[in-house]
Design an enzyme around this catalytic site. Structure first.
Site, PDB file in Angstrom:
ATOM      1  N   SER A  96      30.913  23.602  18.102  1.00 36.71           N
ATOM      2  CA  SER A  96      31.367  22.261  17.740  1.00 36.71           C
ATOM      3  C   SER A  96      30.647  21.220  18.614  1.00 36.71           C
ATOM      4  CB  SER A  96      32.892  22.188  17.864  1.00 36.71           C
ATOM      5  OG  SER A  96      33.408  21.047  17.225  1.00 36.71           O
ATOM      6  N   HIS A 230      37.459  26.099  11.299  1.00 38.60           N
ATOM      7  CA  HIS A 230      36.626  25.567  12.372  1.00 38.60           C
ATOM      8  C   HIS A 230      36.553  26.519  13.562  1.00 38.60           C
ATOM      9  CE1 HIS A 230      34.405  22.373  14.271  1.00 38.60           C
ATOM     10  NE2 HIS A 230      35.190  22.410  15.332  1.00 38.60           N
TER      11      HIS A 230
END
Length: 264
Positions: A96, A230
């Site tokens: 990320s 995610h």
């Protein structure tokens, strides 16, 4: 203690050390994350891989230090802390926000004339050129908590504890500000192999956005698509460790050309 050693120890955590390793992997956490996120990875890859987990300021043992709400500033300071590590081949892994910092770190290595990473792993993040107008860092604490719940990367009990939230929210907001205000500089490319990892149900990264990392290197690229959102890394940890082992320990080679896509 020299300034170089002091800077290194401020930013880097090793759990456990791997003194006889053949390759080194620097791991950069996600927004709101900490070095401890990668300790299980370090344990699994030892002793073949020396895993260095980066600890950003404003959390855990650095919680009393001011946060740094800027990707370039974070990359500059991390580079200063690790630039002397030239005794082993070096790879970078970022998840990320960490993928953006790792990208900027690799560019700084190139600019300084240092050996490029033997491999760059970009996980859970769209390519730098694929911009979204995200403004989570400008929202209320409640809105930020809702975002964290959606991504499922933060312990639900922690998000429900007002005292803990008060402690961690400044670092989370600072990290979101850093990554949401980051400006990609067109024309700059890495010159190393890139392995992209993404979840097939990530609300923050489409598969097409992940595949666009191909445009950011002159080296070969592969894309691995895993089941999950995610934080697919958590549920697919066995397969991810196998991939890291394959690429870093067995040193399988990617061939130039269109990115190889594998759906796990």
């Amino acid at each position: 203690m020299s300034k170089k050693v002091e800077q290194f120890e401020k930013w880097v955590r090793r759990r456990p050390p791997a003194p006889n390793s053949k390759v080194r992997l620097i791991c950069l956490p996600h927004a709101g994350g900490s070095a401890s996120f990668y300790f299980p990875v370090s344990k699994e890859l030892a002793p073949e891989v020396d895993v260095l987990a980066i600890q950003y300021p404003g959390r855990q043992d650095r919680r009393h230090e001011p946060n740094i709400p800027s990707i370039p500033d974070l990359a500059d300071q991390i580079f200063a802390a690790v630039r002397h590590l030239d005794d082993l081949p070096l790879a970078l892994f970022g998840h990320s926000m960490g993928a953006v910092i790792a990208y900027e770190l690799a560019l700084r290595m190139q600019d300084a004339g240092l050996p490029s990473p033997v491999r760059f792993f970009a996980s859970g993040r769209r390519a730098p050129s694929r911009h979204r107008d995200d403004m989570v860092h400008l929202g209320s604490d409640a809105q930020m908590v809702a975002e964290l719940r959606k991504l499922s990367g933060t312990d639900a009990a922690m998000l429900a504890d007002p005292e803990l939230l008060e402690m961690i929210m400044p670092a989370i907001r600072s990290d979101y500000q850093a990554v949401e205000t980051y400006q990609y500089e067109p024309g700059r490319k890495l010159d190393c192999p890139v392995t992209v990892l993404t979840g097939d149900n990530d609300p923050r990264v489409s598969i097409d956005e992940a595949a666009s990392w191909e445009a950011h290197t002159t080296g070969p690229t592969e894309l691995r698509v895993y089941p999950g959102g995610h934080f697919f890394l958590t549920d697919q940890s066995t397969d991810v460790i196998e991939l890291l082992t394959e690429r870093l320990v067995r040193q399988s080679v990617l061939t130039p050309g269109r990115p190889r896509v594998e759906v796990m």
